[in-house]
Design a protein around this motif. Structure first.
Motif, PDB file in Angstrom:
ATOM      1  N   LEU A 107      40.163 -61.743   7.033  1.00 39.54           N
ATOM      2  CA  LEU A 107      40.434 -60.478   6.527  1.00 39.54           C
ATOM      3  C   LEU A 107      39.642 -60.053   5.491  1.00 39.54           C
ATOM      4  O   LEU A 107      38.892 -58.811   5.597  1.00 39.54           O
ATOM      5  CB  LEU A 107      42.047 -60.255   6.080  1.00 39.54           C
ATOM      6  N   ASN A 108      39.380 -60.856   4.607  1.00 43.11           N
ATOM      7  CA  ASN A 108      38.398 -60.743   3.522  1.00 43.11           C
ATOM      8  C   ASN A 108      37.010 -60.178   4.071  1.00 43.11           C
ATOM      9  O   ASN A 108      36.190 -59.459   3.703  1.00 43.11           O
ATOM     10  CB  ASN A 108      38.252 -61.558   2.509  1.00 43.11           C
ATOM     11  N   ALA A 109      36.431 -61.179   5.109  1.00 40.31           N
ATOM     12  CA  ALA A 109      35.131 -60.975   5.683  1.00 40.31           C
ATOM     13  C   ALA A 109      35.012 -59.662   6.386  1.00 40.31           C
ATOM     14  O   ALA A 109      34.082 -59.120   6.313  1.00 40.31           O
ATOM     15  CB  ALA A 109      34.885 -62.112   6.582  1.00 40.31           C
ATOM     16  N   ALA A 110      36.037 -59.201   7.145  1.00 40.78           N
ATOM     17  CA  ALA A 110      36.193 -58.081   7.751  1.00 40.78           C
ATOM     18  C   ALA A 110      36.024 -56.884   6.732  1.00 40.78           C
ATOM     19  O   ALA A 110      35.291 -55.893   7.175  1.00 40.78           O
ATOM     20  CB  ALA A 110      37.610 -57.984   8.546  1.00 40.78           C
ATOM     21  N   ASP A 111      36.661 -57.035   5.756  1.00 37.96           N
ATOM     22  CA  ASP A 111      36.718 -55.926   4.652  1.00 37.96           C
ATOM     23  C   ASP A 111      35.386 -55.899   4.242  1.00 37.96           C
ATOM     24  O   ASP A 111      34.806 -54.783   3.787  1.00 37.96           O
ATOM     25  CB  ASP A 111      37.695 -56.074   3.723  1.00 37.96           C
ATOM     26  N   ASN A 112      34.693 -57.022   3.739  1.00 41.20           N
ATOM     27  CA  ASN A 112      33.457 -57.021   3.264  1.00 41.20           C
ATOM     28  C   ASN A 112      32.346 -56.262   4.295  1.00 41.20           C
ATOM     29  O   ASN A 112      31.550 -55.790   3.989  1.00 41.20           O
ATOM     30  CB  ASN A 112      32.920 -58.548   2.949  1.00 41.20           C
ATOM     31  N   ALA A 113      32.598 -56.620   5.599  1.00 42.42           N
ATOM     32  CA  ALA A 113      31.682 -56.207   6.442  1.00 42.42           C
ATOM     33  C   ALA A 113      31.979 -54.641   6.483  1.00 42.42           C
ATOM     34  O   ALA A 113      30.748 -53.811   6.703  1.00 42.42           O
ATOM     35  CB  ALA A 113      31.829 -56.843   8.022  1.00 42.42           C
ATOM     36  N   ALA A 114      33.057 -54.082   6.419  1.00 43.47           N
ATOM     37  CA  ALA A 114      33.278 -52.587   6.552  1.00 43.47           C
ATOM     38  C   ALA A 114      32.707 -52.033   5.304  1.00 43.47           C
ATOM     39  O   ALA A 114      32.331 -50.761   5.466  1.00 43.47           O
ATOM     40  CB  ALA A 114      34.846 -52.402   6.747  1.00 43.47           C
ATOM     41  N   ASN A 115      32.790 -52.780   4.302  1.00 43.76           N
ATOM     42  CA  ASN A 115      32.293 -52.007   2.831  1.00 43.76           C
ATOM     43  C   ASN A 115      30.890 -52.251   2.990  1.00 43.76           C
ATOM     44  O   ASN A 115      30.290 -51.270   2.508  1.00 43.76           O
ATOM     45  CB  ASN A 115      32.924 -53.000   1.898  1.00 43.76           C
ATOM     46  N   ALA A 116      30.125 -53.124   3.644  1.00 44.33           N
ATOM     47  CA  ALA A 116      28.761 -53.205   3.686  1.00 44.33           C
ATOM     48  C   ALA A 116      28.065 -51.897   4.658  1.00 44.33           C
ATOM     49  O   ALA A 116      27.253 -51.265   4.287  1.00 44.33           O
ATOM     50  CB  ALA A 116      28.279 -54.440   4.369  1.00 44.33           C
ATOM     51  N   ALA A 117      28.778 -51.728   5.831  1.00 47.47           N
ATOM     52  CA  ALA A 117      28.755 -50.819   6.685  1.00 47.47           C
ATOM     53  C   ALA A 117      28.735 -49.285   5.907  1.00 47.47           C
ATOM     54  O   ALA A 117      27.773 -48.418   6.199  1.00 47.47           O
ATOM     55  CB  ALA A 117      29.471 -51.011   8.014  1.00 47.47           C
ATOM     56  N   SER A 118      29.785 -49.222   5.287  1.00 52.40           N
ATOM     57  CA  SER A 118      30.047 -47.706   4.561  1.00 52.40           C
ATOM     58  C   SER A 118      28.806 -47.681   3.366  1.00 52.40           C
ATOM     59  O   SER A 118      28.511 -46.561   3.283  1.00 52.40           O
ATOM     60  CB  SER A 118      31.465 -47.976   3.753  1.00 52.40           C
ATOM     61  N   ASN A 119      28.579 -48.745   2.807  1.00 51.67           N
ATOM     62  CA  ASN A 119      27.429 -48.780   1.650  1.00 51.67           C
ATOM     63  C   ASN A 119      26.252 -48.072   2.288  1.00 51.67           C
ATOM     64  O   ASN A 119      25.352 -47.503   1.810  1.00 51.67           O
ATOM     65  CB  ASN A 119      27.359 -49.884   1.242  1.00 51.67           C
ATOM     66  N   VAL A 120      25.809 -48.720   3.568  1.00 52.22           N
ATOM     67  CA  VAL A 120      24.641 -48.407   4.505  1.00 52.22           C
ATOM     68  C   VAL A 120      24.694 -46.913   4.650  1.00 52.22           C
ATOM     69  O   VAL A 120      23.629 -46.029   4.661  1.00 52.22           O
ATOM     70  CB  VAL A 120      24.326 -49.140   5.660  1.00 52.22           C
ATOM     71  N   THR A 121      25.875 -46.286   5.060  1.00 52.17           N
ATOM     72  CA  THR A 121      25.899 -44.863   5.585  1.00 52.17           C
ATOM     73  C   THR A 121      26.100 -44.481   4.364  1.00 52.17           C
ATOM     74  O   THR A 121      25.092 -43.106   4.338  1.00 52.17           O
ATOM     75  CB  THR A 121      27.274 -44.678   6.166  1.00 52.17           C
ATOM     76  N   ASN A 122      26.376 -44.412   3.196  1.00 51.76           N
ATOM     77  CA  ASN A 122      26.404 -43.797   1.976  1.00 51.76           C
ATOM     78  C   ASN A 122      24.991 -43.612   1.579  1.00 51.76           C
ATOM     79  O   ASN A 122      24.446 -42.850   1.038  1.00 51.76           O
ATOM     80  CB  ASN A 122      27.359 -44.247   0.830  1.00 51.76           C
ATOM     81  N   ASN A 123      24.350 -44.721   1.477  1.00 51.30           N
ATOM     82  CA  ASN A 123      22.913 -44.976   0.842  1.00 51.30           C
ATOM     83  C   ASN A 123      21.670 -44.146   1.986  1.00 51.30           C
ATOM     84  O   ASN A 123      21.373 -43.274   1.312  1.00 51.30           O
ATOM     85  CB  ASN A 123      22.270 -46.278   1.014  1.00 51.30           C
ATOM     86  N   ALA A 124      22.333 -43.929   3.268  1.00 48.49           N
ATOM     87  CA  ALA A 124      21.344 -43.228   4.232  1.00 48.49           C
ATOM     88  C   ALA A 124      21.692 -41.775   3.942  1.00 48.49           C
ATOM     89  O   ALA A 124      20.623 -40.746   3.763  1.00 48.49           O
ATOM     90  CB  ALA A 124      21.609 -43.561   5.668  1.00 48.49           C
ATOM     91  N   THR A 125      22.844 -41.194   3.581  1.00 45.03           N
ATOM     92  CA  THR A 125      23.161 -40.012   3.158  1.00 45.03           C
ATOM     93  C   THR A 125      22.637 -39.629   2.073  1.00 45.03           C
ATOM     94  O   THR A 125      22.021 -38.176   1.796  1.00 45.03           O
ATOM     95  CB  THR A 125      24.784 -39.901   3.261  1.00 45.03           C
ATOM     96  N   ASN A 126      22.769 -40.406   1.025  1.00 43.75           N
ATOM     97  CA  ASN A 126      22.164 -40.165  -0.530  1.00 43.75           C
ATOM     98  C   ASN A 126      20.419 -39.930  -0.294  1.00 43.75           C
ATOM     99  O   ASN A 126      20.194 -39.254  -0.969  1.00 43.75           O
ATOM    100  CB  ASN A 126      22.605 -41.330  -1.549  1.00 43.75           C
ATOM    101  N   ALA A 127      19.775 -40.706   0.550  1.00 43.80           N
ATOM    102  CA  ALA A 127      18.557 -40.670   0.678  1.00 43.80           C
ATOM    103  C   ALA A 127      17.975 -39.330   0.954  1.00 43.80           C
ATOM    104  O   ALA A 127      16.939 -38.824   0.852  1.00 43.80           O
ATOM    105  CB  ALA A 127      17.920 -41.886   1.700  1.00 43.80           C
ATOM    106  N   LEU A 128      18.872 -38.502   1.907  1.00 41.71           N
ATOM    107  CA  LEU A 128      18.481 -37.483   2.626  1.00 41.71           C
ATOM    108  C   LEU A 128      18.698 -36.459   1.428  1.00 41.71           C
ATOM    109  O   LEU A 128      18.207 -35.427   1.027  1.00 41.71           O
ATOM    110  CB  LEU A 128      19.445 -37.070   3.685  1.00 41.71           C
TER     111      LEU A 128
END
Length: 71
Positions: A50-71
């Motif tokens: 469960l922690n690994a799944a949460d970490n993967a979801a958080n990493a994906a969310s961070n990538v999305t947020n970083n891409a949004t912020n870069a625009l």
């Protein structure tokens, strides 16, 4: 002579009962401990997954947020 034979039989029976009683209790306790350890190991594995799944979801969310912020 018959007293020594009777005493030997009583001693043997007493030791036999003492050995059986302790052995079964120890075996039961050991089995309970093994079952508890297996349950704990399963819980730990589930929590790790469960922690690994949460970490993967958080990493994906961070990538999305970083891409949004870069625009």
């Amino acid at each position: 002579m018959s007293k020594s034979i009777a005493l030997s039989l009583v001693l043997a029976a007493s030791l036999g009962l003492a050995a059986c009683t302790g052995g079964h209790e120890n075996a039961a306790n050991n089995a309970a401990n093994v079952a508890e350890n297996a349950s704990n190991a399963a819980d730990n594995a589930m929590n790790a997954a469960l922690n690994a799944a949460d970490n993967a979801a958080n990493a994906a969310s961070n990538v999305t947020n970083n891409a949004t912020n870069a625009l």
